[in-house]
Design an enzyme around this catalytic site. Structure first.
Site, PDB file in Angstrom:
ATOM      1  N   TYR A   1      49.030  -1.534  49.227  1.00 49.71           N
ATOM      2  CA  TYR A   1      49.746  -0.436  49.883  1.00 49.71           C
ATOM      3  C   TYR A   1      49.179  -0.219  51.283  1.00 49.71           C
ATOM      4  CZ  TYR A   1      51.458   4.315  50.804  1.00 49.71           C
ATOM      5  OH  TYR A   1      52.043   5.426  51.366  1.00 49.71           O
TER       6      TYR A   1
ATOM      7  N   SER B   1      51.346   5.696  56.788  1.00 48.61           N
ATOM      8  CA  SER B   1      50.592   6.589  55.920  1.00 48.61           C
ATOM      9  C   SER B   1      49.125   6.508  56.298  1.00 48.61           C
ATOM     10  CB  SER B   1      50.751   6.174  54.457  1.00 48.61           C
ATOM     11  OG  SER B   1      49.783   6.781  53.626  1.00 48.61           O
TER      12      SER B   1
END
Length: 327
Positions: free
Chosen positions: A184, A159
């Protein structure tokens, strides 16, 4: 040994291309793909497109009943149980697959969690690092006897969130001061570093690895985010309406880059790079740059550093107890 430059190659596709677009003219008949999380969001679109091109897709799923329902009526699919946060479950899935005697042509590490509350799994591991990275690390290494003979491409869905944090070597499990977005970011950086080092280890055996940013897509990945947080980030309004639809891809568009990574002839002989918008991404400078509140593109140097990648591989092998390339 040559490496692939982290620069665009002019694929002919872009941000609005769909998974079906990039597969046009590609026949996957007789090919076997494994797509973790291939029953929801981008994973489901990936599974659908691969099967339409003729592939057989194995979908490991933590919630097998939900997966069976989502894939009902979709030919050339099968579901088996896998919880990436449980290394015993990873071993069980791999053993069952290896016992089938089949080889893997496409491995897409698609499943993941994002910005969840502080959660501990296994021996106290931070859940995002454990699920998004360590589970997939163990899975690929345990499946290696089936991946190598197939000359597979191994694709890790990272990502743009990797911009938020490099690997925190002094505290990778966030035992001091948990930050859900930085955690994350670390997990997504780990996905890229995994592809970098796997490609270095495996390219001489005919296996290539890639990592990618699929794009901004509103899918079940956002399930841990409160509506108020999505409003604060400018994604939606009070009524749940997407405010800037031009900033988001459809699930079919979001699935395109991972499908392109797994199948495109343009990537033959290449690997170990980070992709976005169906092309190799350009390097990005240090720091988090935003445009209208949206993180800009490219890949951070900490996610493609070969030394960092080797260090993460060693740590992951130590934590999971598995390394297909150990001497």
């Amino acid at each position: 040994m040559s490496t692939t430059p982290q620069h665009k190659i002019g694929s002919g596709f872009g941000a609005t291309s769909t998974a079906d677009d990039v597969l046009r003219g590609i026949d996957l008949t007789g090919k076997l793909a494994i797509v973790t999380g291939g029953y929801s969001g981008l994973g489901l679109e990936t599974t659908r497109s691969l099967t339409r091109a003729g592939a057989h897709v194995v979908v490991p799923a933590r919630r097998t009943d939900v997966a069976e329902e989502a894939l009902a009526g979709l030919e050339r699919t099968e579901v088996d149980e896998l919880d990436l946060a449980d290394l015993d479950s990873v071993r069980g899935f791999a053993e069952r697959f290896l016992a089938s005697g089949r080889t893997v042509d496409i491995m897409i590490n698609n499943a993941g969690i994002m910005a969840c509350p502080e959660t501990r799994v296994g021996p106290g591991w931070e859940a995002q690092f454990a699920t998004n990275h360590l589970g997939h690390f163990a899975l690929v290494n345990r499946l290696w006897p089936a991946i190598e003979p197939g000359g597979a491409r191994v694709v890790s869905v990272s990502s743009r969130g990797h911009h938020f944090s490099p690997v925190r070597w002094d505290d990778p499990h966030w035992r001091q001061g948990y930050d859900k977005w930085a955690a994350y970011g670390q997990a997504k950086t780990a996905n890229v570093l995994f592809a970098v080092h796997l490609d270095r280890l495996a390219r001489d055996r005919g296996v290539r690895a890639f990592a990618l940013h699929p794009g901004g897509i509103l899918t079940p990945l956002q399930r841990h985010l409160a509506k108020e947080e999505m409003i604060e980030r400018g994604w939606i309004d009070e009524n749940g309406t997407v405010l800037h639809p031009e900033q988001f891809k459809s699930p079919q568009q979001g699935a395109a880059t991972q499908v392109w990574a797994a199948t495109s002839p343009r990537l033959d002989g290449l690997g170990g790079v980070y992709l976005e918008d169906c092309d190799i991404a350009e390097p990005a400078p240090d720091g988090v740059e935003t445009r209208d509140g949206v993180v800009t593109g490219g890949v951070k140097p900490w996610a493609t550093d070969p030394a960092e990648a080797a260090r993460l591989w060693a740590l992951s092998a130590e934590l999971t107890g598995v390394d297909a390339f150990a001497a």
